[in-house]
Design a protein around this motif. Sequence first.
Motif, short mmCIF file in Angstrom:
data_model
loop_
_atom_site.label_atom_id
_atom_site.label_comp_id
_atom_site.label_asym_id
_atom_site.label_seq_id
_atom_site.Cartn_x
_atom_site.Cartn_y
_atom_site.Cartn_z
N ILE A 1 -14.77 38.64 -11.47
CA ILE A 1 -15.15 37.39 -10.42
C ILE A 1 -16.81 37.44 -10.54
N ARG B 1 -23.48 41.27 -7.41
CA ARG B 1 -23.36 41.97 -8.42
C ARG B 1 -22.36 43.59 -8.53
N LEU C 1 -14.51 39.37 -0.76
CA LEU C 1 -14.32 40.12 -1.53
C LEU C 1 -13.57 41.54 -1.28
N ILE D 1 -19.26 43.21 -6.68
CA ILE D 1 -18.33 42.36 -6.72
C ILE D 1 -17.62 43.25 -7.72
N ALA E 1 -9.80 39.57 -2.97
CA ALA E 1 -10.77 39.52 -4.08
C ALA E 1 -9.32 39.01 -5.08
N ASN F 1 -19.12 36.27 2.20
CA ASN F 1 -19.14 37.25 1.35
C ASN F 1 -18.68 38.42 1.07
N CYS G 1 -15.13 45.82 -5.84
CA CYS G 1 -14.26 45.22 -5.34
C CYS G 1 -12.76 45.22 -6.68
#
Length: 291
Positions: A211, A200, A164, A203, A168, A160, A206
Amino acid sequence: GGCFAELYRWKSGIGPQKNRQPFPVDLWDDKEVNSLGTDEYIALSRKLNSEPLIVINSGFHEGAGTPEAWAPWIQEACDWLEYCNGSPTSKWGAVRAANGHPEPYSVKLWEIDNELWRSRVPDPHKYSQAVHLFAAAMRKTDPSITIIAHGGNGTDMEWNQVLLNNCANDFDILSIHHYSDPDGYYSAAQQQDSLYNKLRSSIAACSHPAIKIYVSEWNAQSTDWRTGLYAGNLLNIFEQNSDVVTMGGPALFLRHTSATDWDNAFINFDQTGWFPAPNYVVMQLWRAHFA
């Protein structure tokens, strides 16, 4: 979607059914003759009042792994997108119209392949490169679509985080999978809550903080009371994290009782009838009494 998407060739699933080519391998104890292709899937979605989501084949599962090798797969994805969303005067929109569907389907949700960490692409950096190229071409074909990139498995944050960090700006939703041992009906659900909190934060830091998360496969691996408790726990956690968790898709949906794998389905059937598993009962109660 799912592992079926990994080898799916959409052009084998349109037009007269007698002319369609079968799926190249047998999955789930069955030979798939592609009788349910794009047009039938969209018709089913409309009857269910649901929004269709399509997972494209990036070619990774068949050995592609460079921009040159991805090129024909990018074209195939864009052709599929044009078949679904193009005007009836476009090349593939005209094929859709000839198949009896002149109006565009306006499919919004497009995911770039499935579980590449499981097979061909252990390196998320290579998948990130593909996401950038596929997303750019698909958005050029239809700028209105929502791009979904698949994320890691279980509670793994490494895959993940690479996405990101690297791409992203190329996708809108991160799709993650997990399946729990049924004895983890409480602890495994709490681990998911911890994962969503980590996501959370990542994101937010990023380059594309809008997202969202799509938990595109989830379940506890049983059809006893534990899978019902797990579903209840996880649905509560989804709601508590609904600022970032936008969709959830449990699997399996349907299972014949003679199937050799995956005894976790919501709806279980044989030639005489069907029974709901506890996760079905919980989901039905949640739906009927939502909020």
